[in-house]
Each structure stands twice: as C-alpha cells, then as structure tokens.
Design an enzyme around this catalytic site. Structure first.
Site, PDB file in Angstrom:
ATOM      1  N   ASP A   1       1.089  -0.948  -0.507  1.00 46.09           N
ATOM      2  CA  ASP A   1      -0.152   0.112  -0.269  1.00 46.09           C
ATOM      3  C   ASP A   1       0.746   1.351   0.483  1.00 46.09           C
ATOM      4  O   ASP A   1       0.993   1.930  -0.687  1.00 46.09           O
ATOM      5  CB  ASP A   1      -1.408  -0.195   0.805  1.00 46.09           C
ATOM      6  CG  ASP A   1      -1.579   0.962   1.274  1.00 46.09           C
ATOM      7  OD1 ASP A   1      -2.446   1.278   0.569  1.00 46.09           O
ATOM      8  OD2 ASP A   1      -1.742   1.911   2.555  1.00 46.09           O
TER       9      ASP A   1
ATOM     10  N   GLU B   1      -1.948  -5.335  -3.456  1.00 41.71           N
ATOM     11  CA  GLU B   1      -0.932  -4.367  -3.103  1.00 41.71           C
ATOM     12  C   GLU B   1       0.473  -5.960  -2.186  1.00 41.71           C
ATOM     13  O   GLU B   1       1.688  -5.115  -2.319  1.00 41.71           O
ATOM     14  CB  GLU B   1      -1.571  -3.738  -1.855  1.00 41.71           C
ATOM     15  CG  GLU B   1      -2.508  -2.724  -2.325  1.00 41.71           C
ATOM     16  CD  GLU B   1      -3.717  -1.811  -0.812  1.00 41.71           C
ATOM     17  OE1 GLU B   1      -4.472  -1.508  -0.968  1.00 41.71           O
ATOM     18  OE2 GLU B   1      -3.735  -3.092  -0.115  1.00 41.71           O
TER      19      GLU B   1
END
EC number: 3.1.26.3
Length: 228
Positions: free
Chosen positions: A49, A121
């Site tokens: 992320d 992610e």
C-alpha cells in the site's frame, strides 16, 4: 522453490520474473489458509500500500506539473483506493492464483473486492522486496497506465464535491463563467469564476477551461470550509 504453471503464467501477466518465488507465493496466500509454516499476505499488503502510494504520488506530480494539492488529492485517492487495486487484479486474473481456505473459496473469495485489492497490494510489495523500488514502480505504471491517463474521469473532483455540498443546502447548482481567455492559440490561459446562489464566489486561472473550473471549485470549497 519451483512455481506452478499457473504461477508462472501470472508472472508473465505482471511482467516480473521472481528471483525469490516464495515472495510471490506469500503475496498470494490469504489468511484463511495460513499456518505456522505458511505465512499469509497481510504484512506484504501493508508494505505494498505504501509503495503504491509513493509511485502514484510521483506519477501524478509528473503527469500534471501545474496541478495544486487540492486537484491532486482526489486523483491520488482514485488511483490507490481498494476498488482500483481490485480492478487491476481482475484484469490480470489474480483471483485464479489466489490461495484461499475452503470457506473463503466456497463463498466466492476469488471475486471479492477486498481480497483482490489486498492481494494486489501484496504482489506490489513482493516485487519491491524481490527486485527493488524501480521494478515495483515499472510494474505499477504498466498496470495502472490507462487509469493514470483517465484519472480526472475517475476522481471525485472538486466540482463534484462543490455540487454535492450546495445540493445538501438545497441551493441551485454552481454557475461557472468564463471571465477571460488570453495568450496565444497554442498556449491559452482561461480565467473562470464560479458563483453560488447565496453570492459566494471564487476565481481561478489555468491552461484549460476544465482545469480552471476545477481550480475555481477548489478555491470556493476552501472558502466555505473556512467559514464553518
């Protein structure tokens, strides 16, 4: 570690061949099937992320060097939100190689937005740990390319936010007026003023009418927030 045929095909789709294939396996392992000897992808998701955020912030700044923070923020959010990650994951058939526990598999986990977004992610982090930032950046820019080009269409922009604000107050929609157009044809400069029914207004200048309208809406939103 030798990867399965499906995993090797996935490497081809993301454009990265892992020197440490165990990272890819971990990135694609959901918590529902983890064990003391098999790590899940949650820690990689956390890292991925942040890598995605840095790549996107840099790309958006380079894509529009005149954009203000108020213009960049909604574009950034559109690029890094879970829905965008899940959409990219679907395009590369990530769900087909996602390792899930039986309960998640039976409940359609391969199609779930949250699981796909988290795994995407994690894959970003796996590439980062395997080959460094530039490799992760190259993959992200390749997979997100069409979204970066169309980001203003995806973003929750200032004009939309302003319109929703005045609608909530039961006012008429904002009115945008072209005040002036200057400069040569190949490099015009537009000045736009936006007005509300209660008399509040703001003005902005930019290289296109659309950018000037967005900037004016951002300026007016800022004024209204200061009054609250």
């Amino acid at each position: 570690m030798k990867l399965s045929k499906e995993m090797r095909g996935f490497q081809d789709r993301i454009g990265h061949q892992f020197a440490r294939p165990e990272l890819l396996v971990r990135a694609l392992t959901h918590a529902s099937i983890s064990s003391p000897t098999r790590s899940d992808n949650q820690r990689l998701e956390f890292l991925g992320d942040r890598v995605l955020g840095l790549v996107m912030a840099t790309a958006l700044l380079e894509d529009d060097k005149s954009a203000s923070e108020g213009q960049l923020a909604p574009r950034f959010n559109a690029m890094v939100r879970k829905e965008a990650c899940a959409d990219v994951a679907r395009e590369i058939d990530l769900g087909e190689v996602l390792k899930l526990g039986r309960s998640e598999m039976m409940s359609g986990g391969r199609r779930k937005l949250a699981l796909l977004g988290d795994a995407m992610e994690a894959v970003i982090a796996a590439v980062y740990k395997d080959a460094g930032f530039e490799a992760a950046q190259a993959m992200i820019l390749r997979l997100w390319a069409s979204r970066i080009n169309a980001v203003e269409d995806d973003a929750r922009d200032a004009k939309t936010s302003l319109q929703e604000l005045v609608q909530a107050k039961r006012q008429k929609p904002p009115a945008y007026e072209l005040v002036s157009r200057t400069g040569p044809d190949h490099q015009p400069v537009f000045t736009i003023v936006v007005r509300l029914d209660d008399g509040a207004e703001a003005q902005a200048t930019a290289g296109s009418k659309r950018q000037a309208e967005q900037a004016a809406a951002t300026a007016l939103l800022s004024k209204l927030e200061q009054k609250q």
